[in-house]
Design an enzyme around this catalytic site. Structure first.
Site, PDB file in Angstrom:
ATOM      1  N   LYS A  37       0.907  -1.227   0.096  1.00 33.77           N
ATOM      2  CA  LYS A  37       0.158   0.073  -0.073  1.00 33.77           C
ATOM      3  C   LYS A  37       0.865   1.235   0.022  1.00 33.77           C
ATOM      4  O   LYS A  37       2.016   1.185   0.778  1.00 33.77           O
ATOM      5  CB  LYS A  37      -0.841  -0.014   1.210  1.00 33.77           C
ATOM      6  CG  LYS A  37      -2.001   1.100   1.347  1.00 33.77           C
ATOM      7  CD  LYS A  37      -2.847   0.911   2.612  1.00 33.77           C
ATOM      8  CE  LYS A  37      -3.983   2.016   2.502  1.00 33.77           C
ATOM      9  NZ  LYS A  37      -4.723   1.860   3.614  1.00 33.77           N
ATOM     10  N   SER A  50      -9.690   2.081   2.787  1.00 30.20           N
ATOM     11  CA  SER A  50      -8.718   2.700   1.784  1.00 30.20           C
ATOM     12  C   SER A  50      -7.947   1.816   1.248  1.00 30.20           C
ATOM     13  O   SER A  50      -7.206   2.407   0.300  1.00 30.20           O
ATOM     14  CB  SER A  50      -7.997   3.671   2.769  1.00 30.20           C
ATOM     15  OG  SER A  50      -7.311   3.048   3.746  1.00 30.20           O
ATOM     16  N   SER A  88      -9.954  -0.413   6.826  1.00 32.63           N
ATOM     17  CA  SER A  88      -9.437  -0.232   5.730  1.00 32.63           C
ATOM     18  C   SER A  88      -8.716  -1.442   4.794  1.00 32.63           C
ATOM     19  O   SER A  88      -8.391  -1.507   3.985  1.00 32.63           O
ATOM     20  CB  SER A  88      -8.281   0.981   5.919  1.00 32.63           C
ATOM     21  OG  SER A  88      -9.114   2.190   5.537  1.00 32.63           O
TER      22      SER A  88
END
Lengths: 472, 486
Positions: A73, A148, A172
């Site tokens: 990420k 997210s 997330s």
């Protein structure tokens, strides 16, 4: 195509090299470019690293993760590589160090193929808040992958890497795992070092993994766990082995009455929940409803506290030291204002302002201080549940993935976190397991939460569930 | 003006920031040292890079507790750190890690001399730990402000006094006392010019007898204790003038211009920042228990105030001597070491404040660089007390020679110099006899009643003995013989 680490390892055994495995992933990333999952593919460094691991395999001294190709990420630092938190404000910024969690995977010879799109500074539940465009759900490209950590979920679901790393502040990891039919864990707060994770809300953030198998999830989580001297909030508790050992031990399982009765839950999600409860009971487990009448308070409390921390954590992005600086700004005050107004997207600005407000002298008591009190109540009440039960069972999300641009109201978007924020507010570990599909074939997840630092039990019971329900 | 002045009472509270002498910074492993090339003592943590986290330097807690104990403060058992949020280019994280609601030390006092020379207690409100910001340098580059982050993250102790200080001289004495204390405790080098000790003053005036405080003005940028005094003195005069002219003192922050000797308005209080303090989530709460406090207490050196009381009350030294001895930690430590080898406190103090100090002044060195060990000085003291050499011979002849004969004992040096006093009863009797025989006129006058001539005769005796007769023995013997003649 390699769906999981077991497939990678069997390929290695049959003589396929790490470089060849890497090339096949690179090719697949190219084919799935429309997903917009990767912000950058580290084509050069991943090939060099693949060759290096091939050498180590030949020499017989390769680590436990040799052959594993991971996506990271874009809020986790990797030395010598760009990191942007999907924000314009970190334009051109390259990290000088590697996050501890990632370093531990690299030490076992995992290699990084690229950085994955996400909501800007991990703020969002659909991955539509990225400065670099939304990510699409590989299972239906008209829908979002969740957020997210949307890019991390999509990349694993589409087999663009063996596993990926995400971060979970209010859901997330688990919500996108639910939307993409992958496994996603938020470990206990303090289990995995946050050093090198770009902070959104420090007392909530945890790094976790997306995988296509439970086994892979347990493996990488075990390796990432443990005390890090660089993170004072990481714990020195012993980690032990997370290797799956399914038991037929009878467990005590609670499901939250108010969550179970929540209005607006997708019928298939609810039906499947009933089915799971019935099956577990039939199998001799104690399954009981518990009342936890705080559901309505959790999301507001989460947003008060997380935005407060975010408003402070994001102060360092000021256009002075690194990253984006507004052109034509004269003087220090204007440099701050213009750089931050131009560099941060609307959702990030909204949360910085909300957080600044709740910490202001005038409203601190009414919001931040009250939020802290509610958090303590939630922690006490949750602890009480785990005195009587081993696990708490809820759907991960009330519904399957929604279409892009379908949710425009920020408050509606915040309710995506209704079942997931609990674990972040209290610090408990929670995992999302793929356990069902809606009539149109979109997946949804089952969330299993357990007492702090019982990841091993969480994985073992998940393994049992998996056999029981033939989830895969 | 003097009369006007007497109508007012001055109220001063001081905030002193002391940079700690730790090897590394407050929340990182970056080196803490003054004077390195700009931006060299910085890692990703000091630079505030994304993803970095603070890690507590345990030494800072120990220092805070030491200072708290020295000030008789309460030590909090349970505390957390806070973030103070504001934007400034030399603050790379956009917030400073400090303590807000739970300072490590609360209450306590320091003993300080007032204008009349009497001792008074100045209350301590709180002492807390925090980190320093970097340094903005405005005068090196013509167009840009330059930022040096070596100082960013250096640990500080902030010591906040109660508004108990009543004059610029008291303020001077208070800061001097704080500086002495942090030096004794090895917490801070106390160097105000280099900024390792900094002081802000809150000053107000009110008519004598008024209960409410006047409007306070904060004064910053005073880079020596002398300037603290000057700035406060200027500010008192300015504020009284404002009030006398029917005006109102406005609440503001002013800076001291040392060249002009005046304070200048920097910003008004209305423009005050909302620092949005909240608990620092990246650090765990801190717990301090009694055994830890006791261990630190047992490890603490003697403090200046304790030594002062010991020297004056127990040893019977003068206030002046005691003050001079404790003024410098290392002189006091040296003195303490000398006393391990001799019981002659007064002689040791005299030698230290006399010959040793003037040597240090002449050579411009610190006592830590003084070549003679405390046991050597003690040996010299003992030699004086044993009557082997006189004090004046010891200081004028033996002491300077000790630097040359470093491999000899003090007694050997005195022997080589041929200055060992004659303590032999027979030979002293012989000197007395010689003096009486060769000074018949003076002896006659003495017998006739001019008793003060004993001094002259004693001088003759020393001359005859070439300074070697032990006066402690010779004097009574001479008197005895003279009195027998009377």
């Amino acid at each position: 195509m390699y769906k999981n680490f077991a497939e990678v390892k069997s390929a290695l055994t049959s003589g396929v090299s790490v470089l060849e495995i890497t090339e096949s992933y690179l090719k697949r990333i190219e084919e799935y470019k429309n997903l917009n999952a990767f912000l950058e593919v580290f084509t050069d460094s991943v090939r060099e690293n693949a060759l290096r691991v091939d050498e180590k395999i030949k020499a017989g001294n390769a680590g436990r993760l040799a052959g594993m190709v991971i996506g990271v990420k874009d809020n986790i630092c990797y030395k010598g590589h760009k990191v942007s938190a999907s924000s314009k404000i970190l334009e051109g910024f390259e990290s000088l160090y590697t996050a501890t969690a990632l370093e531990r995977l690299l030490n076992e010879d995992a290699i990084v193929i690229g950085r994955l799109n996400c909501d800007e500074f991990a703020m969002g539940s659909s991955n539509e808040n990225s400065a670099f465009g939304p990510v699409r759900n590989p299972l239906n490209t008209n829908t979002v992958p969740g957020g997210s950590s949307g890019g991390s979920a999509a990349a694993v679901a589409a087999n663009l890497c063996t596993i990926s790393l995400g971060s979970d502040t209010g859901g997330s990891i688990r919500q996108p795992a639910s939307f993409t039919g992958t496994y996603g864990i938020k470990p206990t707060y303090g289990r995995i070092s946050r050093y090198g994770l770009i902070a959104y809300a420090s007392s909530f953030d945890q790094i976790g993994a997306f995988t296509n198998t439970l086994e892979d999830n347990a493996l990488v989580t075990e390796i990432m766990s443990g005390k890090d001297p660089m993170d004072s909030t990481s714990t020195s508790r012993e980690v032990g082995s997370f290797a799956l050992t399914p038991t037929d031990e009878k467990k005590r399982i609670a499901y939250i009455q108010e969550a179970y009765e929540m209005e607006g839950m997708q019928p298939e999600v609810k039906e499947r929940m009933d089915e799971v409860i019935a099956t577990l009971k039939a199998d001799g487990h104690i399954v009981e409803p518990v009342s936890f009448p705080y559901l309505d308070y959790m999301v507001p409390t989460y947003y008060v506290l997380s935005t407060a921390e975010a408003s402070s954590n994001l102060s360092r992005f000021d256009g002075v030291h690194y990253g984006y600086r507004a052109k034509n700004a004269v003087g220090v005050e204007a440099t701050y204002k213009k750089s931050r107004s131009e560099g941060f997207g609307p959702e990030v600005q909204r949360r910085i302002m909300a957080g600044t407000f709740v910490l202001s002298n005038e409203f601190y008591e009414a919001y931040y201080s009250k939020g802290q009190k509610v958090r303590r109540v939630l922690q006490t009440k949750t602890k009480a549940i785990f005195a009587d039960f081993d696990f708490v069972l809820t759907p991960t999300t009330p519904a399957t993935a929604f279409e892009l641009n379908a949710v425009n109201d920020p408050i509606q978007m915040y309710l995506q976190d209704i079942f997931t924020v609990h674990a972040n507010l209290t610090g408990n570990p929670a995992i999302s397991l793929p356990y069902g599909k809606s009539n149109d074939g979109m997946p949804f997840g089952l969330q299993l939460m357990s007492a702090p630092f019982t990841e091993k039990a969480l994985y073992d019971f998940s393994a049992y569930l998996e056999t029981k329900f033939q989830l895969n | 003006m003097e009369n006007t002045r007497e109508k007012y009472e001055v109220v001063i509270g001081l905030e002193v920031h002391a940079q700690m002498l730790t090897k590394t910074k407050a929340y990182s492993n970056d080196v803490n040292e003054f004077g390195a090339h700009p931006n060299t003592n910085v890692s990703v943590v000091s630079l505030g890079h994304p993803g970095t986290l603070p890690v507590m330097n345990k030494k800072t807690i120990e220092n805070a507790i030491k200072l708290g104990l020295a000030c008789h403060s309460n030590i909090a058992s349970n505390q957390y750190f806070a973030r103070k949020n504001y934007f400034y280019p030399d603050l790379p994280k956009g917030y400073q890690i400090t303590q807000d609601k739970t300072p490590i030390c609360t209450g306590g006092h320091l003993v300080v001399k007032d204008d009349l020379g009497n001792y008074k207690n100045v209350g301590i409100t709180r002492i807390h730990m925090e980190e320093d910001a970097g340094k903005s340098i405005h005068d090196v580059d013509v167009y840009d402000t330059l930022v040096d982050l070596n100082r960013a993250g250096v640990p500080l102790l902030e010591i906040v006094s109660e508004p108990d200080i009543r004059s610029s001289q008291e303020a001077y004495n208070y800061v001097a006392e704080v500086r002495k204390l942090v030096r004794y405790l090895d917490i801070c080098d106390g160097n105000m010019e280099e900024g390792s000790l900094r002081c802000d003053a809150n000053i107000s005036v009110r008519l004598v007898g008024t209960i409410e405080f006047g409007t306070k003005v904060e004064v910053k940028n005073m880079n020596s204790i002398r300037n603290v005094q000057r700035a406060i003195e200027f500010e008192i005069t300015r504020q009284i003038e404002v009030v006398e002219n029917g005006g109102e003192v406005s609440q503001e922050t002013r800076g001291f211009d040392a060249l002009k000797g005046i304070t200048i308005s920097m910003r008004s209080k209305e423009a005050a920042n909302d620092y949005r303090y909240f608990p620092e989530p990246d650090l765990q709460p801190l717990f301090v228990d009694q055994p830890q406090i006791d261990a630190i207490k047992n490890d603490m050196p003697a403090l200046p105030r304790e030594l002062y009381l010991k020297y004056t009350e127990e040893f019977g030294l003068s206030e002046y001597d005691a003050t001079n001895l404790v003024d410098n930690k290392y002189i006091a430590l040296y003195f303490e070491d000398v006393l391990l080898h001799t019981k002659q406190i007064k002689t040791a103090a005299n030698l230290l404040m006399g010959e040793v100090k003037s040597y240090l002044n002449q050579q411009a060195v610190e006592i830590t660089e003084f070549p003679l060990k405390p046991n050597v000085i003690a040996e010299l003291v003992n030699l004086i007390e044993a009557g082997k050499v006189s004090y004046s011979i010891a200081s004028s002849k033996v002491f300077p020679a000790l630097f040359e004969f470093t491999d000899k004992s003090v007694l050997e040096v005195a022997t080589i110099l041929n200055v060992i006093q004659d303590s032999d009863e027979d030979s002293i009797a012989n000197y007395v006899k010689q003096v009486i025989e060769s000074n018949t006129t003076e002896v006659q006058r003495y017998v006739a009643g001019e008793k003060q001539l004993v001094g002259f005769l004693m001088g003759q005796l020393m001359k005859v003995s070439q300074g070697k007769a032990d006066p402690k023995q010779a004097n009574p013997m001479l008197r005895k013989i003279l009195d027998e003649l009377s």
